[in-house]
Design a protein around this motif. Structure first.
Motif, short mmCIF file in Angstrom:
data_model
loop_
_atom_site.label_atom_id
_atom_site.label_comp_id
_atom_site.label_asym_id
_atom_site.label_seq_id
_atom_site.Cartn_x
_atom_site.Cartn_y
_atom_site.Cartn_z
N UNK A 146 0.84 -1.20 0.00
CA UNK A 146 0.00 0.00 0.00
C UNK A 146 0.87 1.25 0.00
N UNK A 147 0.50 2.22 -0.80
CA UNK A 147 1.12 3.54 -0.80
C UNK A 147 0.03 4.58 -0.63
N UNK A 148 0.37 5.68 0.03
CA UNK A 148 -0.57 6.78 0.22
C UNK A 148 -0.11 7.98 -0.60
N UNK A 149 -1.05 8.59 -1.33
CA UNK A 149 -0.72 9.75 -2.15
C UNK A 149 -1.83 10.78 -2.05
N UNK A 150 -1.46 12.04 -2.23
CA UNK A 150 -2.46 13.08 -2.34
C UNK A 150 -3.13 12.98 -3.71
N UNK A 151 -4.43 13.26 -3.76
CA UNK A 151 -5.14 13.21 -5.04
C UNK A 151 -4.67 14.32 -5.95
N UNK A 152 -4.49 14.02 -7.24
CA UNK A 152 -4.11 15.03 -8.22
C UNK A 152 -4.69 14.64 -9.57
N UNK A 153 -4.71 15.58 -10.50
CA UNK A 153 -5.30 15.34 -11.82
C UNK A 153 -4.50 14.32 -12.62
N UNK A 154 -3.25 14.06 -12.23
CA UNK A 154 -2.42 13.11 -12.96
C UNK A 154 -2.58 11.67 -12.45
N UNK A 155 -3.30 11.50 -11.34
CA UNK A 155 -3.47 10.17 -10.78
C UNK A 155 -4.31 9.30 -11.71
N UNK A 156 -4.07 7.99 -11.67
CA UNK A 156 -4.87 7.06 -12.45
C UNK A 156 -6.29 7.00 -11.92
N UNK A 157 -6.45 7.13 -10.61
CA UNK A 157 -7.79 7.17 -10.04
C UNK A 157 -8.41 8.54 -10.32
N UNK A 158 -9.60 8.60 -10.95
CA UNK A 158 -10.20 9.89 -11.29
C UNK A 158 -10.37 10.78 -10.07
N UNK A 159 -9.92 12.06 -10.12
CA UNK A 159 -10.02 12.95 -8.97
C UNK A 159 -11.46 13.22 -8.55
N UNK A 160 -12.44 13.00 -9.44
CA UNK A 160 -13.84 13.24 -9.07
C UNK A 160 -14.29 12.24 -8.01
N UNK A 161 -13.50 11.20 -7.77
CA UNK A 161 -13.86 10.21 -6.77
C UNK A 161 -13.46 10.65 -5.37
N UNK A 162 -12.81 11.80 -5.23
CA UNK A 162 -12.34 12.23 -3.92
C UNK A 162 -13.45 12.93 -3.15
N UNK A 163 -14.59 12.27 -3.08
CA UNK A 163 -15.74 12.82 -2.37
C UNK A 163 -16.59 11.66 -1.86
N UNK A 164 -17.45 11.92 -0.90
CA UNK A 164 -18.36 10.90 -0.40
C UNK A 164 -19.54 10.74 -1.36
N UNK A 165 -19.93 9.49 -1.58
CA UNK A 165 -21.11 9.20 -2.40
C UNK A 165 -21.89 8.07 -1.72
N UNK A 166 -22.69 8.45 -0.75
CA UNK A 166 -23.50 7.48 -0.01
C UNK A 166 -24.95 7.74 -0.38
N UNK A 167 -25.60 6.75 -0.98
CA UNK A 167 -26.96 6.97 -1.45
C UNK A 167 -27.98 6.22 -0.60
N UNK A 168 -29.17 6.76 -0.60
CA UNK A 168 -30.28 6.24 0.18
C UNK A 168 -31.22 5.48 -0.75
N UNK A 169 -31.35 4.14 -0.59
CA UNK A 169 -32.22 3.35 -1.46
C UNK A 169 -33.64 3.17 -0.93
N UNK A 170 -34.04 3.99 0.05
CA UNK A 170 -35.34 3.79 0.70
C UNK A 170 -36.51 3.82 -0.28
#
Length: 287
Positions: A230-254
Motif C-alpha cells: 500500500x502507498x498513500x498519495x495526495x489526489x491530483x489530476x495526474x493520478x490514475x484514479x479519477x479525482x472526481x472520486x475524492x468525495x463521499x457518495x453514499x446513497x439512500x435506497x429507501x
C-alpha cells in the motif's frame, strides 16, 4: 404488453448482469452491443428497453432517439398509449458529484446533483433529458447504481486490482455505496414489473443501505487479498484514479425498498472480498 426486453450493452459487465437477471425472472431478453440501426424492428417488439452501455453523449442520444422512434410506431403516435415501452437509463452515483454540503447524509432522489466534471455534468443533463421524454409514447426512468461488485467485477475492480502497489489517493475516510450485481439486476426486474404510473419519470437509487466502507478500508482489504503493498498519495489530476472520486457518495435506497419492495441479499463487498478477488483474478487469466 409483451415480456420482451432489449438490453443495450448486454456484453458489458453491468449489462450482462442485468440481462441475466431479467432472463432468470422469465423475460425474453435480446442483447445489443453497438449497432443501433440494425435493430429497429426488434425495438418495436420490446416493451422494455434498457440502456446499460455506460454514458457516452453521442451514443446515449442515439439510443434515446431510437427508443422514441420505436415508441411512436408501437403506439401510433400515442393513440395506443398502452403499448408505450418502458425505457430504463443506467446512470450512477458519481453523477451526484460534490454533495459535501449535506455531510454524510445518504443522498436520496430529491437531492440535486452537483457534478464536478464536464462528463458528469453531461450525464446529469442526459438523465434530465430521459426523464423529460416520458410521455404517452414512451415511459422513461433512471437507475443510479452504487459501485457494482460481484462475479468477475467490472471497471472498479480492474482499476484497483490492477494497480500495483495499491495506492490510496487523497482522503482515506471518503465513503461510497456498493451493490452486488445480482441485487442490482433484481432492482431492474422490479422496475420492469412495476406499474408504469409508478416508475415513469422517476429516478431510483440502488445500493445496499449499510454497505459504505471507507476508501481506506476498501483498498486495504483489496491489498490484503491480492498481496499488494500500500502507498498513500495526495489526489491530483495526474493520478490514475479519477479525482472526481475524492468525495463521499453514499446513497439512500429507501424509495426502491418502500415502493418497489427491493431487498438486497448480499452482506457487503468487504465481507466477501476474498471470493470476489479470486473470481476477478480467474477471469483475467482466461482473457
Amino acid at each position: 404488453m409483451s415480456s420482451n426486453v432489449l438490453v443495450f450493452g448486454a456484453n458489458g459487465y453491468i449489462g450482462y448482469g442485468i440481462a441475466s437477471g431479467l432472463r432468470r425472472s422469465g423475460f425474453h431478453v435480446y442483447g445489443v452491443i453497438r449497432n443501433v440501426d440494425a435493430i429497429a424492428d426488434q425495438l418495436g417488439k420490446c416493451s422494455i428497453i434498457v440502456d446499460a452501455v455506460g454514458f457516452t453523449k453521442s451514443l446515449s442520444e442515439i439510443i434515446l432517439k431510437a427508443v422514441v422512434s420505436a415508441g411512436k410506431q408501437r403506439t401510433q403516435d400515442g393513440k395506443l398509449a398502452h403499448y408505450a415501452p418502458l425505457f430504463i437509463f443506467t446512470s450512477g452515483i458519481m453523477t451526484y458529484g460534490d454533495t459535501s454540503v449535506y455531510g454524510l447524509r445518504p443522498l436520496d432522489e430529491t437531492i440535486k446533483p452537483n457534478p464536478q466534471t464536464m462528463e458528469m455534468k453531461a450525464r446529469e443533463e442526459h438523465e434530465n433529458l430521459v426523464l423529460a421524454t416520458s410521455s404517452s409514447i414512451v415511459h422513461t426512468t433512471v437507475i443510479r447504481p452504487g459501485f457494482v461488485y460481484g462475479s468477475h467485477g467490472g471497471f472498479v475492480a480492474d482499476l484497483f486490482y490492477s494497480e500495483k502497489p495499491a495506492v490510496i489517493h487523497g482522503r482515506r475516510d471518503k465513503r461510497w455505496s456498493w451493490i452486488h450485481i445480482d441485487d442490482l439486476a433484481e432492482g431492474y426486474v422490479l422496475v420492469a414489473r412495476a406499474s408504469r404510473s409508478l416508475v415513469s419519470g422517476q429516478i431510483w437509487n440502488l445500493a445496499a443501505p449499510n454497505d459504505n466502507p471507507t476508501y481506506e478500508e476498501v483498498r486495504s482489504n483489496m491489498a490484503r487479498v491480492s498481496g499488494q503493498q500500500i502507498e498513500y498519495k495526495e489526489a491530483s489530476s495526474s493520478d490514475r484514479t479519477p479525482p472526481r472520486w475524492d468525495t463521499d457518495s453514499i446513497i439512500n435506497p429507501s424509495k426502491a425498498i418502500e415502493q418497489l419492495g427491493w431487498r438486497p441479499k448480499h452482506v457487503g463487498y468487504i465481507q466477501e472480498i476474498e471470493t470476489y478477488y479470486k473470481s476477478w483474478a480467474a477471469y483475467k487469466q482466461q482473457q
